[in-house]
Structures are given as C-alpha cells and as structure tokens.
Design an enzyme around this catalytic site. Structure first.
Site, PDB file in Angstrom:
ATOM      1  N   TYR A   1       2.151 -24.122   2.073  1.00 60.77           N
ATOM      2  CA  TYR A   1       2.668 -24.188   3.448  1.00 60.77           C
ATOM      3  C   TYR A   1       4.003 -24.928   3.378  1.00 60.77           C
ATOM      4  O   TYR A   1       4.034 -26.098   2.966  1.00 60.77           O
ATOM      5  CB  TYR A   1       1.712 -24.975   4.349  1.00 60.77           C
ATOM      6  CG  TYR A   1       0.418 -24.271   4.694  1.00 60.77           C
ATOM      7  CD1 TYR A   1      -0.653 -24.253   3.809  1.00 60.77           C
ATOM      8  CD2 TYR A   1       0.262 -23.639   5.928  1.00 60.77           C
ATOM      9  CE1 TYR A   1      -1.848 -23.624   4.146  1.00 60.77           C
ATOM     10  CE2 TYR A   1      -0.930 -23.006   6.275  1.00 60.77           C
ATOM     11  CZ  TYR A   1      -1.982 -22.999   5.372  1.00 60.77           C
ATOM     12  OH  TYR A   1      -3.154 -22.376   5.712  1.00 60.77           O
TER      13      TYR A   1
ATOM     14  N   TYR B   1      -9.032 -29.008   7.747  1.00 63.16           N
ATOM     15  CA  TYR B   1      -8.712 -27.698   7.161  1.00 63.16           C
ATOM     16  C   TYR B   1      -9.967 -27.091   6.517  1.00 63.16           C
ATOM     17  O   TYR B   1     -10.257 -25.908   6.686  1.00 63.16           O
ATOM     18  CB  TYR B   1      -7.591 -27.843   6.128  1.00 63.16           C
ATOM     19  CG  TYR B   1      -7.015 -26.527   5.661  1.00 63.16           C
ATOM     20  CD1 TYR B   1      -5.839 -26.033   6.207  1.00 63.16           C
ATOM     21  CD2 TYR B   1      -7.648 -25.775   4.671  1.00 63.16           C
ATOM     22  CE1 TYR B   1      -5.310 -24.819   5.790  1.00 63.16           C
ATOM     23  CE2 TYR B   1      -7.133 -24.559   4.244  1.00 63.16           C
ATOM     24  CZ  TYR B   1      -5.956 -24.099   4.809  1.00 63.16           C
ATOM     25  OH  TYR B   1      -5.443 -22.883   4.389  1.00 63.16           O
TER      26      TYR B   1
END
Ligand code: FAD
Ligand code: DHB
Length: 390
Positions: free
Chosen positions: A198, A385
């Site tokens: 990311y 997450y």
C-alpha cells in the site's frame, strides 16, 4: 411455491448464507437478477481475513481456498520512497489469505450445484411483500413466468443497488463519497512482491496485490470523473512504476487482461431489519476498498445472521432480534478503519489551497511514520486489517 428463507442476490453473501442454512436443514431459494456467467465474471475483492477463512473452513467450503489461496503474514506500507513491512503474525498472531472473490463465488456456486440448491439466475423484478406479517413472500419473474415464493424470512443480499433496503419504511443512511476512485487492473505477470504493498505517493495512492503466483492485481488512485479510455496500458504501467518504485526494486510488467474504474464510498444504513426482512453485506453498508473490508463484512454479517436464523428455527428468537444491532456495531468499527486507511493513503487533490494541500500530505506522511515507528500503532492496524472478532 414455499421455502423457509427467500434470499435475494447471489453474490458472496447470498451464496454463503444458503450453505449455512443447508447445513442446518433449513430450506431456501436464491433469486439473482443477473446471469450465472455475469456473476462468475465479476472480479472485485481479494483479501480474506482470518475470521472469514475460519468460517469457510468450519462450513467445509475451503477446499479451493486451501489449494489456491495464498497465506500472507503482513503488508508493506510505503511512503517517501521507503517500504516498511508490518508482520501481522509477530504483532497479533494472525494472517490473511489472498483469494479472489471471483474464485470464492465460483466455489460456492459449484457446491450449490453439487447439493442441488434452488438458485435461480435471471430472476428479474423481485419485490418482497408482507414483511410485517408472519407470511412474507417474494414476487419475481423467472423464465418468462411470474413466480411467488412464500417464506418465513426474506434476506436482502442484493448489494448496494438492490430492492430490499428501499423496501424498509423510514430507513435512513449515513454516507460520504471520496474525491478519488480506484483504477484496477489484472495482469498476467507474477507478483513483484511477497506481501501486498500500500503506497502513498505525491501522484496518488497505488497498491500491488495479486490473485495467484502468476496473476497480479494492481490499483491506482485516479480522479472520480476519469474515463478508463484515457488510461492506455502503457500509461497505467508508467504510473504504477512511478508510484510503487523504490530503489533496487522493479515492478514486473505483463499483459493487462482487465481494467476498470471503481468509485469510493462509505455508507451505513440505519437498520438491517424490518419485520421478516434482514439485510446482509453491501445491501446494508459499503466501505471504500482500502482496508479490504467489503467482502469480509459481508461474510461477517452472514455468519451472524445464519446462526440467528438457525437459533430461531430451534425456538430461540433472541439472536435474530439482536442481529441488526450487533452487525451494525461491528460495521461502524470497520467503517472507521476503512476511512482511516483511505484518508492516510490517498492524495487529497480536491483541497484547493496549495499550502493546505501540502499540509495535508505532510500530516499523512507523519501519520505513516508514526504508524510504522510505533509497535502499538502497528498492532492496532494489524488487529483491524486481519479482522475483528465476530
Ligand atoms: P454483491 O456482491 O453486490 O452481490 C449482490 C447480488 O445481488 C449481485 O449478484 C446482484 O446482481 C444481485 N442483485 C441486485 N439487485 C437484485 C435484485 N433486485 N434482484 C435479484 N438480485 C439482485 N471489496 C474489497 O474488499 N476490495 C475490493 O477491491 C473491492 N472491489 C470492488 C469493486 C467493485 C466494482 C465493487 C462493486 C465492489 C468491490 N468491493 C471490494 C466490495 C465487495 O466486492 C463487496 O463488498 C461484496 O461483493 C459484497 O457482497 P454482497 O454479496 O453483499 O453483494
Ligand atoms: C485487494 C483489494 C483491496 O481493496 C485491498 O485492500 C487489498 C487487495 C485485491 O483486490 O486484491
């Protein structure tokens, strides 16, 4: 005809709920407006939380996942040309699995074929009736004929644009859109990374994901009004190289087999329940994709509702009455995380004033530096997450 549970929508939520009901001996019919080919062709999400994997395993629906899924131990966060690894196993003792929504839907459908489920594709004009009564039903058109399905419960697994949420009188929603969208590609090239990357870059967010050891999935932040026609394959690779590049690392390029642009939105309905109707998945809530929570939230809802429907048929109504409140309480935590990840990693080009725009970007870099520099912050990200408990 009559069944116990009429499910509208054959996305991952509707298909999974069918399997939970089947195992408890509860009859169901699934009505899907699109064709089987269309449903099988949708690409969408790619990350399963450990809790989602556990549910599929408990239901014996993990054979394909066990064979083709990739277990990931963390993610990379990247900014200012540096890449940092967050090790979820070390931080919170959990992993995630890379397994495409498309593969999950295909497996759930194969299993429905095997057990002979009543899944009707191209069933149009579905309308739920009598939701406040003890005898609800769903009317639809299938194979050119009007059908009416009498049932005990209706489940709206019909996504954001479905008919079930609007059938709840007085329902409200809280929502926001984002001033950016995701351009996603699938490419026939082995991933250039072990775990997902990311990245925040001055040109915008970029992400490197994958579907297998041969197929990569990559995303780029673009403006919401942009057309995919303005993004040639060469332009996409150039942007990905620029945003994902770090010294000593190269992104491998391959043939792009699919590309599309998806808007980003946060949305939560005020209730997931009305009389005999219950909403699951995108019918009740939408997250921006940055935290990989859309599919996982759908699975979490279905696990909760499935258990509640099973309890109800055994005489205990309480879990069903608690469903909407419990699912929404969990969903608001997921919304918060998805919004946090999204705002930390995207460039806010909509901020008109150049100094305020730069201020925002630099605070995001500060936020990322704090996150990778603090074990507590890393653990908080990893815990969310990898997935909150159900
Ligand atoms: P859906 O998958 O939307 O399924 C709903 C089903 O109901 C569909 O098959 C639809 O055809 C059917 N239906 C709708 N209306 C009717 C009707 N009136 N009658 C009968 N059937 C009906 N999440 C992530 O985590 N990461 C991603 O990268 C990601 N990418 C996405 C890209 C796109 C373009 C979209 C739309 C979503 C994406 N998501 C992503 C979100 C994730 O895919 C969804 O959260 C997930 O599909 C939710 O599953 P669901 O079964 O609730 O809804
Ligand atoms: C994928 C999608 C996501 O939204 C995400 O956060 C991670 C991976 C994917 O499609 O692989």
């Amino acid at each position: 005809m009559r069944t116990q549970v009429a499910i509208i929508g054959a996305g991952p939520a509707g298909l999974l709920l069918g399997h939970i009901l089947h195992r408890a001996g509860i009859s169901f019919t699934i009505l899907e407006q699109k064709s089987r080919e269309y449903v099988l062709g949708r690409i969408r999400a790619g990350v399963l939380e450990q809790g989602s994997v556990d549910i599929l395993r408990e239901l014996g629906l993990d054979a394909d996942l066990a064979e083709r899924g990739l277990t990931h131990h963390g993610i990379h966060l990247q900014y200012e040309g540096q890449r940092h690894h967050l090790d979820f196993v070390d931080l919170v003792g959990r992993t995630v699995s890379i397994y495409g929504q498309q593969a999950l839907v295909a497996h759930l459908l194969r299993e429905h074929d095997r057990i002979g489920s009543d899944v009707r594709f191209e069933a149009t004009d579905a309308v739920p009736h009598g939701l406040e009564t003890g005898t609800p039903s769903v009317a639809a058109v299938h194979e050119g004929r009007e059908v009416r399905i009498d049932c005990d419960f209706v489940v709206g697994a019909d996504g954001y644009h479905g008919v079930c949420r609007p059938a709840i009188p007085g329902i409200r929603a809280w929502e926001r859109s984002y001033p950016y969208a995701w351009l996603g590609i699938l490419a026939d090239v082995p991933p250039s990374t072990d775990d997902l990357i990311y990245a925040l870059h001055p040109d915008g967010f970029a992400m490197h994901s994958m579907r297998s050891l041969e197929v990569s999935r990559l995303y780029l932040q673009v403006d919401p009004g942009e057309s995919i026609d303005d993004w040639s394959d060469a332009r996409i690779w150039e942007a990905l190289q620029a945003r994902l590049g770090v010294p000593g690392w190269m992104l491998q390029q391959g043939t792009i087999t699919e590309k599309s642009i998806t808007p980003m939105r946060s949305f939560v309905a005020s209730t997931l329940e009305h009389g005999r109707l219950f909403l699951v998945g995108d019918a009740g809530h939408i997250v921006p994709p940055t935290g990989a929570k859309g599919l996982n939230s759908a699975i979490a809802d279905v696990a909760l509702l499935g258990r509640a429907l099973v309890a109800q048929t055994r005489g205990d109504e309480r879990p069903l009455r608690a469903y909407s409140g419990s699912a929404l309480a969990r969903q608001w935590k997921v919304q918060q995380f998805s919004q946090w990840m999204t705002e930390m990693l995207h460039v806010h080009r909509d901020v008109a004033d150049a100094s305020a725009r730069e201020f925002r970007y630099r605070s995001q870099v500060g936020q990322l530096e704090y996150t990778v520099g603090s074990r507590h912050a890393q653990a908080a990200l990893a815990e969310q997450y990898a997935g909150l408990p159900f």
